[in-house]
Write an enzyme that holds these catalytic residues in place. Sequence first.
Site, PDB file in Angstrom:
ATOM      1  N   CYS A  36       0.797  -1.227  -0.047  1.00 23.94           N
ATOM      2  CA  CYS A  36      -0.055  -0.025   0.242  1.00 23.94           C
ATOM      3  C   CYS A  36       0.990   1.189   0.126  1.00 23.94           C
ATOM      4  O   CYS A  36       1.926   1.132   0.402  1.00 23.94           O
ATOM      5  CB  CYS A  36      -0.844  -0.023   1.252  1.00 23.94           C
ATOM      6  SG  CYS A  36      -1.970  -1.445   1.366  1.00 23.94           S
ATOM      7  N   ASN A  75      -1.524   1.815   5.965  1.00 30.12           N
ATOM      8  CA  ASN A  75      -0.540   0.751   5.483  1.00 30.12           C
ATOM      9  C   ASN A  75      -0.276  -0.356   6.425  1.00 30.12           C
ATOM     10  O   ASN A  75      -0.045   0.045   7.718  1.00 30.12           O
ATOM     11  CB  ASN A  75       0.512   1.303   5.027  1.00 30.12           C
ATOM     12  CG  ASN A  75       0.601   2.146   3.866  1.00 30.12           C
ATOM     13  OD1 ASN A  75      -0.398   2.208   3.192  1.00 30.12           O
ATOM     14  ND2 ASN A  75       1.553   2.475   3.340  1.00 30.12           N
ATOM     15  N   GLY A  76      -0.286  -1.511   6.251  1.00 29.49           N
ATOM     16  CA  GLY A  76       0.139  -2.550   7.392  1.00 29.49           C
ATOM     17  C   GLY A  76      -0.933  -3.349   7.966  1.00 29.49           C
ATOM     18  O   GLY A  76      -1.892  -3.246   7.047  1.00 29.49           O
ATOM     19  N   HIS A  89      28.029 -40.019 -10.302  1.00 18.46           N
ATOM     20  CA  HIS A  89      27.068 -41.067 -11.027  1.00 18.46           C
ATOM     21  C   HIS A  89      26.842 -40.484 -12.370  1.00 18.46           C
ATOM     22  O   HIS A  89      26.243 -40.900 -13.156  1.00 18.46           O
ATOM     23  CB  HIS A  89      25.947 -41.350 -10.360  1.00 18.46           C
ATOM     24  CG  HIS A  89      26.250 -41.937  -9.045  1.00 18.46           C
ATOM     25  ND1 HIS A  89      26.668 -43.504  -8.915  1.00 18.46           N
ATOM     26  CD2 HIS A  89      26.061 -41.626  -7.835  1.00 18.46           C
ATOM     27  CE1 HIS A  89      26.848 -43.582  -7.745  1.00 18.46           C
ATOM     28  NE2 HIS A  89      26.531 -42.659  -7.152  1.00 18.46           N
TER      29      HIS A  89
END
Length: 614
Positions: free
Chosen positions: A2, A101-102, A506
């Site tokens: 955001c 935000n968050g 191998h």
Amino acid sequence: MCGIIGYAGEREAAPILLGGLRRLEYRGYDSAGLVVARDGKLCITKAAGYISNLSEAVHGGADLPGTVGLGHTRWATHGKPNETNAHPHISDGGKIAVVHNGTIENYTRLRDFLVSKGYEFFTQTDTEVAVNLIAYFYAESGDVLHAVASAARRMEGQYALGIICEDAPDTIIATKRDAPLFIAVGERENFIVSDVTAVLEHTRTIIRLRDYEIAVLTKDGVTLVTSELDEFTRETETVGWDVSSAEKGGFEHFMIKEITEQPDCVRAALSPRLRDGGIYLDGLGISDEYLRSVERIYITACGTASYVGLVAKYVVEKLARVPTEVVYASEFRYSDPIITDRTLVITLSQSGTTADTIAALREAKRRGAKVLSIVNVVGSVIAEESDWTLYTYAGPEICVASTKAYSTQLALSYVVALKLAQVRGTIEPERFSELLRVLATLPDAIAATLPLREQIQYLASRYASRDNMFFIGRNVDYALAVEGSHKLKEVSYIHSEAFAAGELKHGTIALIEDGTPVVTVAAYSPLLDKTLSNAAEVKSRGARVLAVTTESLREKVESNRDAVDDCIAIPDFEELFLPSLAIIPLQMFAYYCALERGTEIDKPRNLAKSVTVE
Ligand code: M6R
């Protein structure tokens, strides 16, 4: 992730906010919105999709006159990406608007409290809880600054908040905890921004807001107060970056920015899940009875996400003792998987839109399995169609090569493994508690690997000119080798392959020539001697061996000159979670090799961020 911009000045706010939001577009978003104070009212417009939709809705800002306002780009975390859930959010009653935000981790508890006080909720977001909590305290005190401080004290998690109140229409209030927020100071105008890129065309003078501090802005000035409302001052700083490097936070590429963000991203992924000494699968509805009944697990995903699965297999089998198979999603539906109602299918996806992973998920469900997904993009197809979804909350990953998605998916795989082990009784309660305690410190442990950057850049400069490289390791180190090799190929275009260390002789050992680089992941201590003897086998045939090990094994590894030429040592940590640390130097090595070779690091040729075709 955001983005926030707020403006208090003498010019029209809306066009400035729209311009700032466009500067934040690079961060990724799914909807956007504006609030402007006008004639004592808060006028809000929101739109799903691009900023251009929002701009059209307000005729470039002309429909929202006013000189104080907030803008937001949302990248969904709680609730689908749509207009209703877009920010700004308004309090019940309409007095206060907030951009955020968050993630507010205790939002369910706070919402229950507010509902009991008569508040109504209209969105699926945690932000609506924040704005109503502020409104609740405002109704009590009649002082919006007090209300913000009181609400902030009760919110857990991460937040950067921009707040505007109908009764103080010339003022913006801002506060933060564990999420970036800056004050930008102009001539008779001031801004808040989550990312300085958004205001560089207006001013380069900024003040960094620290956790729990509160800023009060009008066009005439900025007042800073502590969480206890004591006033203080702070020197301004001048931003020296240009816009394009500011988008990357001063980093040269998104890849290295995202690598360094991993401690915070892992914290964001884990913290909602680790609570009160237990694992908290909030709202998932996955019953202990079901987890006990599981007889077999398939992990299915593509590319890097599938390589997280390779590590997760070891961890799940070790802790929960459930047979676990990792199958590429592109192969899953053609492999006639053996599925019963006791089969749990785990899908991993950053985008949540990878065509093959979607097809595998649908096939698993068609055959009667339950599907648990670990996904970054909220509301994506995989998230929506799974029986249960754990979100990684890593924020948008912009570099095509996945780094923070890997780390957050892996962190949540540990959570799933521990939960399975706990309910199935395959772990002693003391060991469970100890692992949970250590897991909570994982973000800091990852952060402690970041200073290796300089050494890795130097080493990469010595290896990057080769056209072929091999990665080897045993057990989880093999799983890491696979991702290390994948990362190197995609960003540096160096041909690379990964092998279980014992397998080289191998066949592949025939390819070892003088100077062929062999990156040897040697962090898993129980198999160190065996891995070193495999490294010695290639070194004696001319290979140049770069070992990735731990601090406590370093001496043994470095002193084995028959096996190792160069050595990178990560800090010691709980063996089970060590892959989360060991992957960091491998990501950095790929990045710096690519930097040496001058490739298109963030957008490598032929690759797409989201692969939506089979
Ligand atoms: O969005 P997803 O996690 O489902 O994407 C899966 C892969 O396409 C992705 O991890 C790809 O391998 C990246 N380029 C890795 O860096």
